[in-house]
Write an enzyme that holds these catalytic residues in place. Structure first.
Site, PDB file in Angstrom:
ATOM      1  N   CYS A 213       0.888  -1.161   0.000  1.00 18.96           N
ATOM      2  CA  CYS A 213       0.000   0.000   0.000  1.00 18.96           C
ATOM      3  C   CYS A 213       0.920   1.204   0.000  1.00 18.96           C
ATOM      4  O   CYS A 213       2.112   1.083   0.267  1.00 18.96           O
ATOM      5  CB  CYS A 213      -0.842   0.050   1.259  1.00 18.96           C
ATOM      6  SG  CYS A 213      -1.864  -1.411   1.488  1.00 18.96           S
TER       7      CYS A 213
ATOM      8  N   ARG B 214       1.765   1.370  -5.836  1.00 19.52           N
ATOM      9  CA  ARG B 214       1.911   0.422  -4.725  1.00 19.52           C
ATOM     10  C   ARG B 214       0.606  -0.301  -4.376  1.00 19.52           C
ATOM     11  O   ARG B 214       0.598  -1.234  -3.583  1.00 19.52           O
ATOM     12  CB  ARG B 214       2.412   1.154  -3.474  1.00 19.52           C
ATOM     13  CG  ARG B 214       3.736   1.840  -3.670  1.00 19.52           C
ATOM     14  CD  ARG B 214       4.166   2.512  -2.404  1.00 19.52           C
ATOM     15  NE  ARG B 214       4.353   1.543  -1.343  1.00 19.52           N
ATOM     16  CZ  ARG B 214       5.462   0.862  -1.124  1.00 19.52           C
ATOM     17  NH1 ARG B 214       6.507   1.052  -1.904  1.00 19.52           N
ATOM     18  NH2 ARG B 214       5.549  -0.004  -0.137  1.00 19.52           N
TER      19      ARG B 214
ATOM     20  N   TRP C 254      -3.764  -1.848  -1.370  1.00 18.89           N
ATOM     21  CA  TRP C 254      -3.793  -3.137  -2.061  1.00 18.89           C
ATOM     22  C   TRP C 254      -4.255  -4.117  -1.007  1.00 18.89           C
ATOM     23  O   TRP C 254      -3.538  -4.431  -0.061  1.00 18.89           O
ATOM     24  CB  TRP C 254      -2.410  -3.501  -2.572  1.00 18.89           C
ATOM     25  CG  TRP C 254      -2.387  -4.744  -3.420  1.00 18.89           C
ATOM     26  CD1 TRP C 254      -2.632  -4.833  -4.758  1.00 18.89           C
ATOM     27  CD2 TRP C 254      -2.093  -6.078  -2.980  1.00 18.89           C
ATOM     28  NE1 TRP C 254      -2.523  -6.135  -5.175  1.00 18.89           N
ATOM     29  CE2 TRP C 254      -2.198  -6.923  -4.105  1.00 18.89           C
ATOM     30  CE3 TRP C 254      -1.771  -6.639  -1.752  1.00 18.89           C
ATOM     31  CZ2 TRP C 254      -1.975  -8.292  -4.049  1.00 18.89           C
ATOM     32  CZ3 TRP C 254      -1.557  -8.009  -1.681  1.00 18.89           C
ATOM     33  CH2 TRP C 254      -1.658  -8.819  -2.830  1.00 18.89           C
TER      34      TRP C 254
ATOM     35  N   ASN D 181       0.696   0.206   6.042  1.00 16.21           N
ATOM     36  CA  ASN D 181       1.129  -0.628   4.921  1.00 16.21           C
ATOM     37  C   ASN D 181       1.783  -1.864   5.511  1.00 16.21           C
ATOM     38  O   ASN D 181       2.784  -1.745   6.209  1.00 16.21           O
ATOM     39  CB  ASN D 181       2.137   0.157   4.063  1.00 16.21           C
ATOM     40  CG  ASN D 181       2.851  -0.733   3.051  1.00 16.21           C
ATOM     41  OD1 ASN D 181       2.313  -1.725   2.598  1.00 16.21           O
ATOM     42  ND2 ASN D 181       4.061  -0.361   2.683  1.00 16.21           N
ATOM     43  N   GLY D 182       1.202  -3.034   5.268  1.00  9.79           N
ATOM     44  CA  GLY D 182       1.789  -4.263   5.808  1.00  9.79           C
ATOM     45  C   GLY D 182       0.711  -5.202   6.278  1.00  9.79           C
ATOM     46  O   GLY D 182      -0.460  -5.074   5.908  1.00  9.79           O
TER      47      GLY D 182
ATOM     48  N   GLU E  81       9.317 -14.181 -19.902  1.00  9.75           N
ATOM     49  CA  GLU E  81       9.080 -12.778 -19.584  1.00  9.75           C
ATOM     50  C   GLU E  81       8.028 -12.168 -20.523  1.00  9.75           C
ATOM     51  O   GLU E  81       7.161 -11.409 -20.089  1.00  9.75           O
ATOM     52  CB  GLU E  81      10.414 -12.007 -19.640  1.00  9.75           C
ATOM     53  CG  GLU E  81      10.336 -10.503 -19.457  1.00  9.75           C
ATOM     54  CD  GLU E  81       9.754 -10.045 -18.127  1.00  9.75           C
ATOM     55  OE1 GLU E  81       9.507 -10.865 -17.235  1.00  9.75           O
ATOM     56  OE2 GLU E  81       9.514  -8.832 -18.005  1.00  9.75           O
TER      57      GLU E  81
ATOM     58  N   LYS F 191       4.528 -10.547 -19.308  1.00 10.47           N
ATOM     59  CA  LYS F 191       4.129  -9.159 -19.643  1.00 10.47           C
ATOM     60  C   LYS F 191       2.723  -9.146 -20.212  1.00 10.47           C
ATOM     61  O   LYS F 191       1.898  -8.322 -19.840  1.00 10.47           O
ATOM     62  CB  LYS F 191       5.066  -8.547 -20.692  1.00 10.47           C
ATOM     63  CG  LYS F 191       6.401  -8.015 -20.293  1.00 10.47           C
ATOM     64  CD  LYS F 191       6.422  -6.891 -19.314  1.00 10.47           C
ATOM     65  CE  LYS F 191       6.259  -7.368 -17.906  1.00 10.47           C
ATOM     66  NZ  LYS F 191       7.416  -7.648 -17.119  1.00 10.47           N
TER      67      LYS F 191
ATOM     68  N   GLU G   9      -0.036 -10.137 -17.500  1.00 10.89           N
ATOM     69  CA  GLU G   9      -0.289  -9.223 -16.376  1.00 10.89           C
ATOM     70  C   GLU G   9      -0.973  -7.920 -16.797  1.00 10.89           C
ATOM     71  O   GLU G   9      -1.683  -7.332 -15.990  1.00 10.89           O
ATOM     72  CB  GLU G   9       0.964  -8.963 -15.553  1.00 10.89           C
ATOM     73  CG  GLU G   9       1.989  -8.060 -16.170  1.00 10.89           C
ATOM     74  CD  GLU G   9       3.199  -7.831 -15.260  1.00 10.89           C
ATOM     75  OE1 GLU G   9       3.032  -7.689 -14.048  1.00 10.89           O
ATOM     76  OE2 GLU G   9       4.317  -7.771 -15.803  1.00 10.89           O
TER      77      GLU G   9
ATOM     78  N   HIS H 285       6.443 -31.889 -26.097  1.00  8.07           N
ATOM     79  CA  HIS H 285       6.136 -32.722 -24.927  1.00  8.07           C
ATOM     80  C   HIS H 285       4.794 -32.333 -24.296  1.00  8.07           C
ATOM     81  O   HIS H 285       4.540 -32.675 -23.145  1.00  8.07           O
ATOM     82  CB  HIS H 285       7.267 -32.611 -23.900  1.00  8.07           C
ATOM     83  CG  HIS H 285       8.573 -33.099 -24.423  1.00  8.07           C
ATOM     84  ND1 HIS H 285       8.847 -34.436 -24.627  1.00  8.07           N
ATOM     85  CD2 HIS H 285       9.666 -32.428 -24.860  1.00  8.07           C
ATOM     86  CE1 HIS H 285      10.063 -34.562 -25.126  1.00  8.07           C
ATOM     87  NE2 HIS H 285      10.581 -33.354 -25.290  1.00  8.07           N
TER      88      HIS H 285
ATOM     89  N   LYS I  79       2.989  -2.780  -7.443  1.00  2.16           N
ATOM     90  CA  LYS I  79       4.392  -2.735  -7.879  1.00  2.16           C
ATOM     91  C   LYS I  79       5.329  -3.462  -6.910  1.00  2.16           C
ATOM     92  O   LYS I  79       6.174  -4.225  -7.328  1.00  2.16           O
ATOM     93  CB  LYS I  79       4.800  -1.261  -8.029  1.00  2.16           C
ATOM     94  CG  LYS I  79       6.190  -1.051  -8.587  1.00  2.16           C
ATOM     95  CD  LYS I  79       6.255  -1.438 -10.039  1.00  2.16           C
ATOM     96  CE  LYS I  79       7.630  -1.292 -10.627  1.00  2.16           C
ATOM     97  NZ  LYS I  79       7.750  -2.093 -11.860  1.00  2.16           N
TER      98      LYS I  79
HETATM   99  O1  M6R Z   1      10.596  -5.502  -7.059  1.00  2.00           O
HETATM  100  P1  M6R Z   1      10.896  -6.895  -7.493  1.00  2.00           P
HETATM  101  O2  M6R Z   1      11.780  -6.964  -8.666  1.00  2.00           O
HETATM  102  O3  M6R Z   1      11.396  -7.766  -6.365  1.00  2.00           O
HETATM  103  O4  M6R Z   1       9.492  -7.487  -7.917  1.00  2.00           O
HETATM  104  C1  M6R Z   1       9.339  -8.822  -8.280  1.00  2.00           C
HETATM  105  C2  M6R Z   1       8.026  -9.047  -8.973  1.00  2.00           C
HETATM  106  O5  M6R Z   1       6.962  -8.741  -8.119  1.00  2.00           O
HETATM  107  C3  M6R Z   1       7.898  -8.216 -10.247  1.00  2.00           C
HETATM  108  O6  M6R Z   1       8.954  -8.445 -11.117  1.00  2.00           O
HETATM  109  C4  M6R Z   1       6.568  -8.536 -10.964  1.00  2.00           C
HETATM  110  O7  M6R Z   1       6.590  -9.841 -11.441  1.00  2.00           O
HETATM  111  C5  M6R Z   1       6.315  -7.527 -12.088  1.00  2.00           C
HETATM  112  N1  M6R Z   1       4.978  -7.014 -12.012  1.00  2.00           N
HETATM  113  C6  M6R Z   1       6.442  -8.111 -13.440  1.00  2.00           C
HETATM  114  O8  M6R Z   1       6.225  -7.179 -14.433  1.00  2.00           O
END
Ligand code: M6R
Length: 615
Positions: free
Chosen positions: A2, A27, A75, A101-102, A488, A492, A495, A511, A610
């Site tokens: 958050c 966040r 969040w 936050n937590g 990756e 992308k 998400e 496979h 994030k």
């Molecule tokens: O801040 P970090 O690199 O530790 O975050 C790890 C993941 O949460 C982050 O890479 C997440 O998968 C992204 N949203 C991907 O785009």
């Protein structure tokens, strides 16, 4: 997970907090709220939805005056996103107001106790339990807010960054942190509180980052007193000068942060190796590596821990380290590693990769590794973040703030740092010839320019996006260094567009996943000239004979794949280990355009945040 913001000083708090919340929305963005205090009345407004929804509602609901205020963008962890569960939360008396936050892990037992003592709860949150616990302590102990917060936090298990104020004390805010970040900006007779420095960057360059288990009483006119929560000892404030500037955290003319960050990659990669890669002298200079060279060279193996995109960068690094420096590497999801009783000791080097430096699982993984005697090296973007501080040594990526939830420049700059480390170790171990070493350095120097060229495919990628935007599934295939890029690319797309996508090593297709292929399945195949090219071409043929639609990511001038694929997107040529820095660019653009065409919120995809500071 958050964002929290607070202000106490001589200005109106509302515009500062509102703007701050907008900057921290990355966040968390499922609900938001603000409480303002003018010394007479507390005015509180909160709502499910984004900060813009709050803004619309708040100005109709309450007067926005007050030189003390706190705000929150959420969040959800405990309790669904709705108005009641949004922060700030009042205590039962209405005197205390808190943002958090937590996660308070033992909130249920605390809540039961408080209920027995007559407290009632409106929300399902752990935060409302905390504010009432503070109130209870304050009454029982007949003590001031600061002391009550301290006693209460000593009963709490979990993670927190909190800001709380008391109606009877209009000149103070109490803040504390454990496991969630908290920065205090110091202005002229005014103080700013936030999860990171972005909400106050235009007001002050001076900031204190609270350490874990520290709390501070922030008083108007009187300043800050920092203490250890456990033993009450005073802590001398360490004021840092911020390097961040306003431009870095604004969109700079781009429609979305994600697009801005994709386009920033040439300069971000350059910033990552600037001052570290001295190609004329054929030297790589990285203090964190030099100072710990023995640890690296004597390591039995390197264990990389990370999550999400950073884990994918770790997979690329596995190829680079093993290929160039001949050091065995294992890449672990931090969330699995931390709970599976790993065999690890002082002869292991752990590299933790994290953009935010706050990911809870990665942080826990490195704490575990340290407790077993391993040497921990952090690769983080956010300076001063928890993982950076917890690591024994490290290297920053220097990518600049990444605000779009979908990681882009973090990925390529992480690979850049990890390439530098691998090359430096390879040189020290003698596992690379001096001519190969020079070639790698020269090629790395050319990467920013080549990324720029790769970005020129943007308009074409957009036309491809338009053709496939309504597909229900996507496959991404790659081999060797480009297998993690396939993962990756799929991440992308899913998400930000919510289209189901899977990444596979191209040869694994037969496979199982090959059963999915028909004329409705778009398959993105990374088929650059270097690295198993002929084999990938055979895989493409297998897809073609099953009517799959092929989008090839190829080296400029490619002919073979062009003949087979439905579309090809070219990237410049480079040495094999650096191809991920180029092949990932069209994949980022493809997911961006598809998400945009589908009307999705590119920078703030649903259910995500994030920095994942909770388990
Ligand atoms: O801040 P970090 O690199 O530790 O975050 C790890 C993941 O949460 C982050 O890479 C997440 O998968 C992204 N949203 C991907 O785009």
């Amino acid at each position: 997970m958050c964002g929290i913001v607070g202000y106490i000083g001589h200005r109106e708090a509302y515009p500062i907090i509102l703007k701050g919340l907008k900057r921290l929305e990355y966040r968390g963005y499922d609900s938001a709220g603000i409480a303002l205090y003018d010394g007479t009345d507390i005015k509180l407004s909160k709502t499910k939805g984004k900060v813009a929804d709050l803004e619309e509602r708040l100005e109709k609901e309450i007067s926005t005056t007050g030189t003390l205020g706190i705000g929150h963008t959420r969040w959800a962890t405990h309790g669904v996103p709705n108005d009641v569960n949004s922060h700030p939360h009042y205590s039962n008396s209405g005197d205390l107001v808190i943002i958090h936050n937590g996660i308070i892990e033992n909130y249920e037992s605390l809540k039961k106790e408080l209920i027995k003592r007559g407290y009632t709860f409106k929300s399902d949150t752990d935060t409302e339990v905390l504010v009432n616990l503070i109130e209870d302590v304050k009454k029982k102990e007949k003590t001031k807010l600061g002391k009550a917060v301290q006693i209460a936090l000593n009963q709490v298990v979990g993670a927190y960054a909190i800001a709380v104020f008391d109606k009877n004390k209009p000149n103070e805010i109490v803040v504390a942190r454990l496991g969630s970040p908290l920065a205090i900006g110091i202005g002229e007779d005014e103080f700013f509180i936030a999860s990171d420095a972005s909400p106050f960057i235009e007001y002050t360059k001076n900031a204190i980052y609270l350490e874990d288990e520290e709390m501070a009483v922030v008083r108007r006119h009187k300043g800050i007193k920092i203490r250890k929560i456990k033993d009450d000892s005073l802590v001398a404030p360490y004021i840092q000068e911020l390097q961040l500037n306003l431009e870095q955290i604004e969109k700079g003319g781009y429609e979305h942060f994600m697009l801005k960050e994709i386009y920033e990659q040439p300069s971000a990669i350059l910033d990552t190796f600037r001052g570290r890669l001295l190609s004329n002298e054929a030297i790589i200079k990285m203090a964190g590596v030099e100072d710990n060279m023995k640890k690296f060279l004597n390591a039995n193996r390197i264990i990389i821990v990370a999550c999400g995109t950073s884990w994918h960068a770790g997979l690329v690094a596995e190829y680079i380290f093993e290929d160039l420096a001949r050091i065995p590497v294992e890449v672990e999801y931090a969330s699995e590693f931390r709970y599976r009783n790993p065999i690890i000791n002082e002869n292991d080097v752990v590299i933790a990769i994290s953009q935010s430096g706050e990911t809870a699982d990665t942080l826990a993984a490195i704490k575990l590794a340290k407790s077993k005697g391993a040497f921990v090296f952090g690769v983080c973007n956010v300076v001063g973040s928890s993982i950076a501080r917890e690591s024994d040594a490290g290297a920053y990526t220097h990518a600049g703030p990444e605000i779009g939830v979908a990681s882009t420049k973090a990925f390529t700059t992480q690979i850049t740092v990890l390439s530098l480390i691998a090359l430096r170790l390879a040189r020290a171990k003698g596992t690379i010839s001096s001519s190969d070493y020079r070639t790698h350095l020269l090629e790395l120097e050319l990467i920013p320019g080549k990324v720029k060229t790769a970005l020129e495919s943007d308009a074409y990628v957009k036309t491809v996006a338009d053709i496939y935007k309504d597909a229900k599934n996507f496959l991404y295939l790659g081999r060797g260094y480009n297998f993690p890029v396939a993962l990756e690319g799929a991440l992308k797309l899913k998400e930000i567009s919510y289209i189901h996508a899977e990444g596979y090593p191209a040869a694994e297709m037969k496979h199982g996943p090959i059963a999915l292929i028909d004329e409705n399945m778009p398959i993105v195949v990374i088929a650059t000239k270097k690295g198993h090219y002929e084999k990938v071409v055979s895989n493409i043929q297998e897809i073609k004979s099953r009517s799959g639609k092929i989008i090839g990511i190829v080296t400029v001038g490619d002919k073979q794949v062009k003949e087979l694929a439905d579309h090809v997107i070219e990237v410049p040529e480079t040495i094999e280990s650096l191809t991920p820095l180029l092949t990932t660019i069209p994949l980022q653009l493809l997911s961006y355009h598809i998400a945009l065409m589908l009307g999705k919120n590119v920078d703030q995809p649903r259910n995500l945040a994030k920095a994942v500071t909770v388990e």
